[in-house]
Design an enzyme around this catalytic site. Sequence first.
Site, PDB file in Angstrom:
ATOM      1  N   CYS A 101      24.900  -0.162 -28.776  1.00 33.76           N
ATOM      2  CA  CYS A 101      26.133  -0.578 -28.141  1.00 33.76           C
ATOM      3  C   CYS A 101      25.841  -1.476 -26.944  1.00 33.76           C
ATOM      4  CB  CYS A 101      26.841   0.687 -27.688  1.00 33.76           C
ATOM      5  SG  CYS A 101      28.501   0.382 -27.319  1.00 33.76           S
ATOM      6  N   CYS A 201      29.222   5.912 -27.599  1.00 35.33           N
ATOM      7  CA  CYS A 201      29.519   4.857 -26.649  1.00 35.33           C
ATOM      8  C   CYS A 201      30.954   4.357 -26.847  1.00 35.33           C
ATOM      9  CB  CYS A 201      28.517   3.761 -26.964  1.00 35.33           C
ATOM     10  SG  CYS A 201      28.662   2.331 -26.003  1.00 35.33           S
TER      11      CYS A 201
END
Length: 396
Positions: A101, A201
Site C-alpha cells: 500500500c 491499510c
Amino acid sequence: MKKKVVVGLSGGVDSSVSAYLLQQQGYEVIGLFMKNWHDDSVTISDECPWLDDSNDAMMVADKLGIPFQTVDLSEQYKERIVDYMFNEYERGRTPNPDVLCNREIKFDVFMKIALSLGADYVATGHYCRKGEIEKEGETIYQLLSGKDNNKDQSYFLCQLTQEQLSKTLFPIGELQKSEVRKIASEQNLVTADKKDSQGLCFIGKVRLPDFLQQKLQPKEGKIIEIEAEKDLYSSETPKFSNKQEELDFLARKYEYAAEDGKVVGKHQGAHYFTKGQRKGLAVGGTPEPLFVIDTDVIDNVIYTGQGKNHPGIYRKGLFINKDEVHWVRKDLAINNDDTLRVKARIRYRQPLQDATLHQTEAGMYVIFDDPQASITEGQFVAWYEGEELLGSGVIS
C-alpha cells in the site's frame, strides 16, 4: 514562497499531529483523505469504517484551518492491492498489504496527485525518519528507523525509492507515541485519544477469510500433523561441493507429502492459512497446540506441527528472486558473489537479527546467524545497517 506539503490525513492521531507540526514549521499544508474501499460486506463495520475516519480527518483539517479534500483511489487500490493479494493467496503466498500500500498507493498514486496540486512534498504520520547525505556531489536520502523503538514503521516503507524519499516528510519520526498524543490533546484535536487503527491499510479491520472468500472459493481439505522426530528434520549437515549448494541447503523449504504424517482434521481452504498460524485450525486434543508449518494450495493440504518449537517452523535462510531485490540505497547494492553483514527482519516489529546477504546471478540469499521462525513466502525481508534501512525483498 512557503513550501507546500500535502498530508495524507487518515483520521488517526499520527497524521493529525503531522499536519499540525508542519503548520508550525511554516509550511503551507493541505489535508487529503484517501478513500480506498467501497465494499462494506467484509469489513467489521464498527471497527473504523472509512466514513468515520474521513469525518475525523475533516474535523482536524477544520481545526487547523487547512484546505481538505477526499480522493477516491478505490479503483487503483483494487487493481494494485486487492487483486495482487488474491493472486498471492491463490499461489499459497502471504502478501503484506501494508508494504504494498505504501509502495503502490501512498507513495505512488497519492504522491502523483499531491504533486499535481503543486505540492513540494508529501507527508505521512509514519514513525520513521529521513536523512540526507552528500556522496560524490549527489544528495542521497536515507530511510531511518523512528525514534520510538516500539512504534518504528521503517519496515512498512522498505520498498521506497530515492525519488519517493526525496519528496517525503515524516514529521513525527523523532517523537514517541506518548508525545504525539500529548500534542494532539493540547491542540484539542478530535483524534487525540482515538485508538490506532488495525487491519488492512486504509480498509480497517477485515475478516480475512470473508475477504478472500469473495474470490477464492472454500474447498475442504485435510489437516495433517507431522511429528517433530521425522527423519526429514535430521540435523546432519551434508558436505557441500560449492557455496551455491550450501546456500540452497540453508534456504530450502521442507517438502512434505501426505504420507509423512497423520490426518488430524479438516479445513475449508489451504489458501486461507499462513505459516506460523495457530488460530482457526479447530483441532483439539493434542498435548501442545498445533501450528501451521506449511500449506499446499495445489493439493489443498495444511501441514501442522505441535508446539512453537517444532523443527518444521524454523529455517536458517531465505531466497529473493533477482527481480524482487530492492535497494533503497542503490549506491550500497552488492554485486554478484559479494556478501554483506546486516541486521534483518522478516516481519514488522521483529527484533533485528544478525544475517549475511549473498548476492548471486539468480537473486539474493539472506542467511541468518540463528534459525528464524515461520519464514513466509510473499512477506518482505528488510535489512538495516544501524538505524538505516538499506533494502528489502519479497521472500520467494
